[in-house]
Design a protein around this motif. Structure first.
Motif, PDB file in Angstrom:
ATOM      1  N   SER A  73      -9.545   1.961  21.993  1.00  0.00           N
ATOM      2  CA  SER A  73      -8.981   2.873  20.998  1.00  0.00           C
ATOM      3  C   SER A  73      -9.484   2.563  19.592  1.00  0.00           C
ATOM      4  CB  SER A  73      -7.458   2.768  21.005  1.00  0.00           C
ATOM      5  OG  SER A  73      -7.063   1.441  20.656  1.00  0.00           O
ATOM      6  N   LEU A  82      -8.142   0.632  17.666  1.00  0.00           N
ATOM      7  CA  LEU A  82      -6.922   0.570  16.869  1.00  0.00           C
ATOM      8  C   LEU A  82      -6.331  -0.833  17.030  1.00  0.00           C
ATOM      9  CD1 LEU A  82      -5.093   2.408  15.139  1.00  0.00           C
ATOM     10  CD2 LEU A  82      -3.905   3.068  17.233  1.00  0.00           C
ATOM     11  N   LEU A 136      -2.744  -0.084  12.811  1.00  0.00           N
ATOM     12  CA  LEU A 136      -1.390   0.415  12.977  1.00  0.00           C
ATOM     13  C   LEU A 136      -0.468  -0.688  12.511  1.00  0.00           C
ATOM     14  CD1 LEU A 136       0.177   2.525  15.647  1.00  0.00           C
ATOM     15  CD2 LEU A 136       1.206   0.295  15.294  1.00  0.00           C
ATOM     16  N   ASP A 194       5.330  -3.830  24.351  1.00  0.00           N
ATOM     17  CA  ASP A 194       5.697  -2.413  24.346  1.00  0.00           C
ATOM     18  C   ASP A 194       4.875  -1.635  23.332  1.00  0.00           C
ATOM     19  OD1 ASP A 194       7.572  -2.735  26.259  1.00  0.00           O
ATOM     20  OD2 ASP A 194       9.305  -2.226  25.014  1.00  0.00           O
ATOM     21  N   ALA A 234       2.069  -2.475  21.907  1.00  0.00           N
ATOM     22  CA  ALA A 234       0.646  -2.509  22.249  1.00  0.00           C
ATOM     23  C   ALA A 234       0.318  -1.503  23.349  1.00  0.00           C
ATOM     24  CB  ALA A 234       0.250  -3.921  22.692  1.00  0.00           C
ATOM     25  N   GLN A 235       1.191  -1.399  24.338  1.00  0.00           N
ATOM     26  CA  GLN A 235       0.907  -0.490  25.450  1.00  0.00           C
ATOM     27  C   GLN A 235       1.154   0.961  25.064  1.00  0.00           C
ATOM     28  OE1 GLN A 235       3.119  -2.114  28.812  1.00  0.00           O
ATOM     29  NE2 GLN A 235       1.237  -3.130  29.483  1.00  0.00           N
ATOM     30  N   LYS A 236       2.269   1.215  24.398  1.00  0.00           N
ATOM     31  CA  LYS A 236       2.595   2.587  23.998  1.00  0.00           C
ATOM     32  C   LYS A 236       1.507   3.179  23.133  1.00  0.00           C
ATOM     33  CE  LYS A 236       7.645   2.437  23.573  1.00  0.00           C
ATOM     34  NZ  LYS A 236       8.614   2.176  22.483  1.00  0.00           N
ATOM     35  N   ARG A 237       0.934   2.330  22.264  1.00  0.00           N
ATOM     36  CA  ARG A 237      -0.032   2.827  21.289  1.00  0.00           C
ATOM     37  C   ARG A 237      -1.476   2.597  21.710  1.00  0.00           C
ATOM     38  NH1 ARG A 237       2.222   6.719  18.698  1.00  0.00           N
ATOM     39  NH2 ARG A 237       4.121   6.149  17.623  1.00  0.00           N
ATOM     40  N   SER A 238      -1.698   2.115  22.936  1.00  0.00           N
ATOM     41  CA  SER A 238      -3.059   1.829  23.405  1.00  0.00           C
ATOM     42  C   SER A 238      -3.826   0.974  22.410  1.00  0.00           C
ATOM     43  CB  SER A 238      -3.854   3.114  23.631  1.00  0.00           C
ATOM     44  OG  SER A 238      -3.216   3.932  24.544  1.00  0.00           O
ATOM     45  N   LEU A 239      -3.179  -0.037  21.870  1.00  0.00           N
ATOM     46  CA  LEU A 239      -3.862  -0.901  20.914  1.00  0.00           C
ATOM     47  C   LEU A 239      -4.921  -1.733  21.631  1.00  0.00           C
ATOM     48  CD1 LEU A 239      -0.746  -2.168  18.891  1.00  0.00           C
ATOM     49  CD2 LEU A 239      -2.225  -0.204  18.416  1.00  0.00           C
ATOM     50  N   ASP A 240      -6.070  -1.889  21.002  1.00  0.00           N
ATOM     51  CA  ASP A 240      -7.118  -2.739  21.574  1.00  0.00           C
ATOM     52  C   ASP A 240      -6.738  -4.214  21.457  1.00  0.00           C
ATOM     53  OD1 ASP A 240      -8.781  -0.762  22.366  1.00  0.00           O
ATOM     54  OD2 ASP A 240     -10.229  -0.995  20.739  1.00  0.00           O
ATOM     55  N   ARG A 276      -4.193  -3.041  31.623  1.00  0.00           N
ATOM     56  CA  ARG A 276      -2.883  -2.418  31.512  1.00  0.00           C
ATOM     57  C   ARG A 276      -2.467  -1.916  32.879  1.00  0.00           C
ATOM     58  NH1 ARG A 276      -5.136  -0.420  26.669  1.00  0.00           N
ATOM     59  NH2 ARG A 276      -4.241  -1.516  24.905  1.00  0.00           N
ATOM     60  N   PRO A 333       4.882   3.725  29.638  1.00  0.00           N
ATOM     61  CA  PRO A 333       4.018   4.906  29.527  1.00  0.00           C
ATOM     62  C   PRO A 333       3.144   4.830  28.283  1.00  0.00           C
ATOM     63  CG  PRO A 333       6.320   5.482  29.109  1.00  0.00           C
ATOM     64  CD  PRO A 333       6.304   4.085  29.625  1.00  0.00           C
ATOM     65  N   LEU A 349       1.602   6.228  25.172  1.00  0.00           N
ATOM     66  CA  LEU A 349       1.887   7.343  24.260  1.00  0.00           C
ATOM     67  C   LEU A 349       0.632   8.115  23.893  1.00  0.00           C
ATOM     68  CD1 LEU A 349       4.591   6.143  21.731  1.00  0.00           C
ATOM     69  CD2 LEU A 349       4.867   7.513  23.776  1.00  0.00           C
ATOM     70  N   ILE A 382       3.146   3.768  11.810  1.00  0.00           N
ATOM     71  CA  ILE A 382       2.260   4.057  10.681  1.00  0.00           C
ATOM     72  C   ILE A 382       0.846   3.582  10.974  1.00  0.00           C
ATOM     73  CG2 ILE A 382       1.842   3.608   8.224  1.00  0.00           C
ATOM     74  CD1 ILE A 382       4.483   5.046   8.906  1.00  0.00           C
ATOM     75  N   LEU A 383      -0.111   4.480  10.776  1.00  0.00           N
ATOM     76  CA  LEU A 383      -1.507   4.069  10.783  1.00  0.00           C
ATOM     77  C   LEU A 383      -1.945   4.031   9.329  1.00  0.00           C
ATOM     78  CD1 LEU A 383      -4.339   4.938  13.074  1.00  0.00           C
ATOM     79  CD2 LEU A 383      -4.669   5.522  10.690  1.00  0.00           C
TER      80      LEU A 383
END
Lengths: 344, 344
Positions: A65, A67, A107, A119, A121-127, B5, B53, B55, B106-107
């Protein structure tokens, strides 16, 4: 006002081709043969409509991502992020700049107690994520199990398999306290934040105690003032110390912002610094030298701390390096907020 | 270290069902009939594996990411975000807190010149954006055309159809300058950032000029010092003014951080404040009263500015309200950095 984004369907309509064809072209699928004139038609439609590929969708496909999460647990029981403390501002400026240069966005999140880092990290698809001042090992275990690259900043008692950046906090507390002792002080207080089992404040307190015992100065637990790392707590403490006749002759505040408030409160209470009471801070942000009096403080290099944190997490994401545990040095900066006491 | 993931395939394997079945259950598809015991099996597998899930994927489906962009154009030609300026720190703390309470992350991004706000918003599937101090109307047009909710903070000359929050910048410049005139000053300089066609610095300069002409004080363009809104430029300017015999008797700095640097530079150059030269700032961050001397400055309410910006963009996303243009008041806070001159 609903968000209307140009999507592949719009492009397909504009170009007079199927959505699948547009998708093949945009995603550069090599397993499909598409006529050059079709590619040209689609590319022209993309240009006309001003289509920008959605990185959220790309992330799902490529699992990258670009991100990074900068997570700041609210350990001080405060609700807002503590960005009035210039430590965080300086950290963010340098972290964002380093990440931006390498193509990553940030983020930022003040995680609440009921929301684990995993949570977010996974929800936001953080790298990858960088956590500043983490306290609970359990949350970190979730990250490790799921293989999400994480770098811990100013965190203690954690698994050394994760990368980390910290400073020599204990030595900082030692240097500040030893300096006060060398200036003749024998009743030395420490003003600090919430004391958890492990954390920067606890380390700085350890250094303070270590210096006292190394120099044979008796410890007095009534001189340990634990509140929040905030300007407001500093003022409150300063006002209360000004009224107390058996206060120490010097205070080591474990953050500049706390020292600023403390000086403010002591002055409001009618005391002069350093004539009536001496103060040493910690951080050496750019305001420390502008205070009245200029603040004697422990210097840490926040720019490097932030830059290294960004580099370590990006290296982990891009699988360039295994984990590192970096400890940056500190030093004492002598200014005008400490008075030399003549010992009787 | 690769990111691993838990995905629907893992859950399907764990539950012994097809990936499609897992997808139907997770996405609550009402057009598929699934046996209750299958649903139970999948739910248990989800629990065991700790699936959260994504997001990013949800956003693609629902078109809501619950992600807000805080974009800070680098107008000052600086590379790093200016978070050493406590204005930005205070803004971010309050903005993030307000957004977090309403379920948004926030990004944060310092957009570069070659990257439009629209690009960032689309690439990141942002629900809405808040831009602090925008200068170029063209980029805003792209946002409007694409219907992405946007709120402009401290921006001028923009389409009033977009929501905005600003303060009465011109009046702030007027108040500061009129106060200096009332204290007997007749040669008054202004220290400011890069002057664009429209922007907060330009507005504050307008107020300064307006006050001079309203009181019949001649304007002198050599007293307009334009650099960057930074501590560093303040020091540089202070040092150079200290050496210059025909400097003004007072300076209005259009930001506290600039005033802090200016006072530092003037002192380094051997001058006393306010005895040798008077200084007025702008912002009234919490450090203004801690300076030596305590800084006379124009007060703005950054907490409210940030909170309102978050509310406006979320209202626009949730289609609760049409656009608003909010202008917050300013006031002058008198402290110790201005000397009363006896006019001959």
């Amino acid at each position: 006002m609903a968000t209307k984004r140009i999507n592949m369907k719009d492009i397909a309509q504009e170009a007079g081709v199927s959505t699948a064809t547009v998708s093949y072209i945009i995603n550069k699928r090599s397993d499909q043969v598409i006529a050059p004139q079709t590619i040209k038609k689609v590319e022209e439609a993309i240009k006309r409509l001003g289509y920008v590929p959605n990185l959220g969708a790309r992330a799902l496909a490529s699992r990258h991502s670009h991100l990074l999460g900068l997570l700041i647990p609210q350990t001080e029981k405060e609700t807002k992020l503590m960005f009035s403390n210039s430590f965080y501002g300086t950290f963010l400026s340098n972290f964002e700049y380093e990440a931006r240069k390498k193509g990553y966005n940030i983020l930022i999140s003040g995680t609440s107690a009921d929301e684990s880092y995993l949570d977010v990290a996974q929800k936001r698809s953080l790298d990858g994520i960088v956590i500043v001042g983490v306290e609970l090992e359990s949350d970190i275990k979730g990250l490790k199990k799921n293989g999400i690259p994480a770098v811990l900043v100013d965190s203690y008692g954690m698994d050394k398999e994760l990368s980390s950046v910290t400073i020599d906090d204990e030595n900082g507390g030692f240097l500040a306290t030893e300096y006060l002792i060398s200036m003749g002080h024998r009743t030395i207080g420490i003003a600090t934040g919430y004391l958890t089992k492990e954390g920067v404040n606890t380390e700085r307190l350890k250094g303070y105690k270590h210096a006292l015992s190394a120099h044979g100065v008796p410890q007095d637990d009534t001189y340990v003032y634990s509140g929040t790392i905030s300007y407001e707590y500093g003022i409150e403490l300063g006002l209360s110390l000004a009224k107390s006749p058996d206060r120490p002759t010097a205070i080591f505040a474990t953050a500049d912002i706390l020292a600023f408030g403390l000086v403010k409160g002591l002055k409001k209470g009618g005391l002069k610094i350093p004539e009536d009471i001496s103060v040493v801070g910690f951080d050496d942000g750019f305001m420390a030298s502008n205070m009245e009096p200029a603040l004697t403080t422990v210097r840490q290099d926040v720019d490097s701390k932030a830059r290294i944190a960004a580099q370590l997490v990006i290296d982990a994401i891009e699988e360039k390096e295994s984990s590192s545990n970096i400890v940056l040095p500190v030093s004492l900066v002598e200014r005008e907020s400490v008075r030399k006491l003549v010992v009787n």
